[in-house]
Design a protein around this motif. Structure first.
Motif, PDB file in Angstrom:
ATOM      1  N   MET A 159      16.736  77.880  52.530  1.00 21.16           N
ATOM      2  CA  MET A 159      15.648  77.151  53.191  1.00 21.16           C
ATOM      3  C   MET A 159      14.307  77.485  52.526  1.00 21.16           C
ATOM      4  N   ILE A 160      13.483  76.459  52.368  1.00 13.78           N
ATOM      5  CA  ILE A 160      12.168  76.690  51.758  1.00 13.78           C
ATOM      6  C   ILE A 160      11.234  77.312  52.794  1.00 13.78           C
ATOM      7  N   ALA A 161      10.498  78.361  52.384  1.00  9.79           N
ATOM      8  CA  ALA A 161       9.530  78.966  53.306  1.00  9.79           C
ATOM      9  C   ALA A 161       8.380  77.993  53.536  1.00  9.79           C
ATOM     10  N   ARG A 162       7.974  77.898  54.788  1.00  7.12           N
ATOM     11  CA  ARG A 162       6.857  77.031  55.124  1.00  7.12           C
ATOM     12  C   ARG A 162       5.601  77.509  54.403  1.00  7.12           C
ATOM     13  N   GLY A 163       4.781  76.547  53.935  1.00  6.31           N
ATOM     14  CA  GLY A 163       3.537  76.917  53.256  1.00  6.31           C
ATOM     15  C   GLY A 163       2.489  77.407  54.232  1.00  6.31           C
ATOM     16  N   ARG A 164       1.393  77.891  53.685  1.00  5.94           N
ATOM     17  CA  ARG A 164       0.259  78.335  54.509  1.00  5.94           C
ATOM     18  C   ARG A 164      -0.709  77.172  54.684  1.00  5.94           C
ATOM     19  N   PHE A 165      -1.369  77.189  55.831  1.00 10.27           N
ATOM     20  CA  PHE A 165      -2.319  76.126  56.134  1.00 10.27           C
ATOM     21  C   PHE A 165      -3.727  76.744  56.214  1.00 10.27           C
ATOM     22  N   ILE A 166      -4.570  76.365  55.234  1.00  7.20           N
ATOM     23  CA  ILE A 166      -5.913  76.948  55.139  1.00  7.20           C
ATOM     24  C   ILE A 166      -6.952  75.833  55.228  1.00  7.20           C
ATOM     25  N   THR A 167      -7.939  75.999  56.091  1.00 11.72           N
ATOM     26  CA  THR A 167      -8.990  74.989  56.190  1.00 11.72           C
ATOM     27  C   THR A 167     -10.319  75.569  55.727  1.00 11.72           C
ATOM     28  N   LEU A 168     -11.142  74.708  55.129  1.00 11.17           N
ATOM     29  CA  LEU A 168     -12.497  75.098  54.736  1.00 11.17           C
ATOM     30  C   LEU A 168     -13.489  74.329  55.581  1.00 11.17           C
ATOM     31  N   GLU A 169     -14.438  75.051  56.128  1.00 10.77           N
ATOM     32  CA  GLU A 169     -15.396  74.443  57.037  1.00 10.77           C
ATOM     33  C   GLU A 169     -16.819  74.847  56.654  1.00 10.77           C
ATOM     34  N   GLY A 170     -17.763  74.134  57.220  1.00 12.17           N
ATOM     35  CA  GLY A 170     -19.180  74.432  56.983  1.00 12.17           C
ATOM     36  C   GLY A 170     -19.966  73.147  56.907  1.00 12.17           C
ATOM     37  N   GLY A 171     -21.258  73.261  56.958  1.00 11.54           N
ATOM     38  CA  GLY A 171     -22.124  72.085  56.946  1.00 11.54           C
ATOM     39  C   GLY A 171     -22.172  71.410  55.580  1.00 11.54           C
ATOM     40  N   GLU A 172     -22.952  70.347  55.507  1.00 13.19           N
ATOM     41  CA  GLU A 172     -23.096  69.626  54.245  1.00 13.19           C
ATOM     42  C   GLU A 172     -23.679  70.533  53.163  1.00 13.19           C
ATOM     43  N   GLY A 173     -23.112  70.460  51.966  1.00 12.96           N
ATOM     44  CA  GLY A 173     -23.629  71.243  50.851  1.00 12.96           C
ATOM     45  C   GLY A 173     -23.258  72.723  50.893  1.00 12.96           C
ATOM     46  N   ALA A 174     -22.383  73.093  51.811  1.00 19.95           N
ATOM     47  CA  ALA A 174     -21.992  74.509  51.900  1.00 19.95           C
ATOM     48  C   ALA A 174     -21.148  74.914  50.694  1.00 19.95           C
ATOM     49  N   GLY A 175     -20.464  73.915  50.095  1.00 18.46           N
ATOM     50  CA  GLY A 175     -19.633  74.201  48.914  1.00 18.46           C
ATOM     51  C   GLY A 175     -18.144  74.062  49.171  1.00 18.46           C
ATOM     52  N   LYS A 176     -17.776  73.405  50.247  1.00 18.05           N
ATOM     53  CA  LYS A 176     -16.351  73.267  50.597  1.00 18.05           C
ATOM     54  C   LYS A 176     -15.549  72.606  49.476  1.00 18.05           C
ATOM     55  N   SER A 177     -16.043  71.447  49.014  1.00 13.99           N
ATOM     56  CA  SER A 177     -15.270  70.705  48.006  1.00 13.99           C
ATOM     57  C   SER A 177     -15.208  71.473  46.687  1.00 13.99           C
ATOM     58  N   THR A 178     -16.310  72.153  46.359  1.00 14.47           N
ATOM     59  CA  THR A 178     -16.348  72.973  45.139  1.00 14.47           C
ATOM     60  C   THR A 178     -15.329  74.108  45.238  1.00 14.47           C
ATOM     61  N   GLN A 179     -15.324  74.815  46.352  1.00 12.67           N
ATOM     62  CA  GLN A 179     -14.479  75.998  46.487  1.00 12.67           C
ATOM     63  C   GLN A 179     -13.002  75.640  46.667  1.00 12.67           C
ATOM     64  N   ILE A 180     -12.737  74.501  47.291  1.00 14.20           N
ATOM     65  CA  ILE A 180     -11.341  74.144  47.533  1.00 14.20           C
ATOM     66  C   ILE A 180     -10.624  73.894  46.192  1.00 14.20           C
ATOM     67  N   LYS A 181     -11.340  73.280  45.256  1.00 16.58           N
ATOM     68  CA  LYS A 181     -10.741  73.018  43.933  1.00 16.58           C
ATOM     69  C   LYS A 181     -10.473  74.325  43.201  1.00 16.58           C
ATOM     70  N   ARG A 182     -11.448  75.241  43.279  1.00 14.63           N
ATOM     71  CA  ARG A 182     -11.278  76.530  42.596  1.00 14.63           C
ATOM     72  C   ARG A 182     -10.155  77.345  43.227  1.00 14.63           C
ATOM     73  N   LEU A 183     -10.081  77.308  44.546  1.00 15.73           N
ATOM     74  CA  LEU A 183      -9.026  78.049  45.239  1.00 15.73           C
ATOM     75  C   LEU A 183      -7.652  77.476  44.877  1.00 15.73           C
ATOM     76  N   ALA A 184      -7.560  76.163  44.819  1.00 16.70           N
ATOM     77  CA  ALA A 184      -6.282  75.531  44.464  1.00 16.70           C
ATOM     78  C   ALA A 184      -5.850  75.962  43.062  1.00 16.70           C
ATOM     79  N   ALA A 185      -6.779  75.937  42.117  1.00 14.29           N
ATOM     80  CA  ALA A 185      -6.451  76.305  40.731  1.00 14.29           C
ATOM     81  C   ALA A 185      -5.987  77.754  40.668  1.00 14.29           C
ATOM     82  N   TRP A 186      -6.657  78.616  41.418  1.00 18.64           N
ATOM     83  CA  TRP A 186      -6.318  80.048  41.412  1.00 18.64           C
ATOM     84  C   TRP A 186      -4.941  80.289  42.045  1.00 18.64           C
ATOM     85  N   LEU A 187      -4.646  79.600  43.142  1.00 19.82           N
ATOM     86  CA  LEU A 187      -3.329  79.762  43.778  1.00 19.82           C
ATOM     87  C   LEU A 187      -2.219  79.258  42.859  1.00 19.82           C
ATOM     88  N   GLU A 188      -2.503  78.136  42.185  1.00 20.18           N
ATOM     89  CA  GLU A 188      -1.484  77.564  41.292  1.00 20.18           C
ATOM     90  C   GLU A 188      -1.151  78.516  40.147  1.00 20.18           C
TER      91      GLU A 188
END
Ligand SMILES: Nc1ncnc2c1ncn2[C@@H]1O[C@H](COP(=O)(O)OP(=O)(O)OP(=O)(O)O)[C@@H](O)[C@H]1O
Ligand SMILES: [Mg+2]
Length: 210
Positions: free
Chosen positions: A1-30
């Motif tokens: 059986m495949i282990a269930r993945g982790r569910f991580i959310t990024l939050e914060g106001g406009e311009g906090a850097g969510k979209s910037t950091q999510i891409k970097r985090l994805a690349a690092w996890l990969e």
């Protein structure tokens, strides 16, 4: 059986850097061989993206806070059902740019919808699902808005109503982090992009032992 993945959310106001950091985090996890799915709210599945268009289309009528909360909840229900759950079950780590804490912050703290009502909507929309980890990027209101505006190439001065709304948002996110410390971690996002990226990596390593 495949282990269930982790569910991580990024939050914060406009311009906090969510979209910037999510891409970097994805690349690092990969790099560690983890399979990653990036998604966002409102949206993230075909029907939810339809609802997103209703919410962001400037020519749409002006929704009030309750109507917004109902729309984003309907979108979230479909997003979880059709995108998030299948990805987690397939073993991917799901990184989501905004999730239900944005509803609490924007419609609750920002627009004054009763937090108990929002909690009921959350249960209706997604039952007991909750993120394994929520990273809240905390940035000074003016700094965040200036970043967001610069990205759009627009005006960088803000009228008072906008500032007080965003000040309530920030306070809302800070309150969430204080109320749910087991799930939510506040990260100082006033720093350079790379410093924030390293703080997030450190947090994930400690939290998930990767
Ligand atoms: N730590 C930082 N320091 C300086 N600039 C940053 C930082 N993080 C992001 N930026 C820049 O600020 C702008 C907004 O960042 P980003 O789009 O990641 O924010 P966001 O939280 O996704 O905003 P929104 O809620 O509007 O989608 C981008 O131009 C990005 O390059
Ligand atoms: Mg973004």
């Amino acid at each position: 059986m495949i282990a269930r993945g982790r569910f991580i959310t990024l939050e914060g106001g406009e311009g906090a850097g969510k979209s910037t950091q999510i891409k970097r985090l994805a690349a690092w996890l990969e790099l560690s061989g983890i399979s990653v799915a990036i998604t966002r709210e409102p949206g993230g599945s075909p029907e939810a993206e339809e609802i997103r268009r209703l919410l962001v289309d400037q020519s749409s009528r002006a929704w009030d806070g309750i109507a917004e909360a109902l729309l984003v909840s309907a979108a979230r229900h479909m997003h979880v059902r059709d995108t998030i759950q299948p990805a987690l079950e397939g073993g991917a780590w799901v990184l989501c740019d905004r999730f239900y804490d944005s509803t609490t912050a924007y419609q609750g703290y920002g627009r004054g919808v009763d937090l108990v009502v929002l909690d009921q909507l959350r249960r209706i929309a997604i039952d007991t699902l909750e993120p394994d980890l929520t990273i809240i990027l905390d940035v000074d209101v003016q700094t965040g808005l200036t970043r967001a505006m610069e990205r759009r190439g627009g005006e960088t001065r803000f009228e008072q109503a906008g500032l007080s709304f965003h000040t309530r948002l920030r306070a809302g996110f800070q309150a969430l982090a204080a109320t749910e410390p087991h799930r939510c971690v506040l990260i100082d996002a006033n720093r350079p992009i790379e410093a924030i990226e390293l703080s997030i990596q450190d947090l994930i390593e400690r939290r998930f032992c990767i």
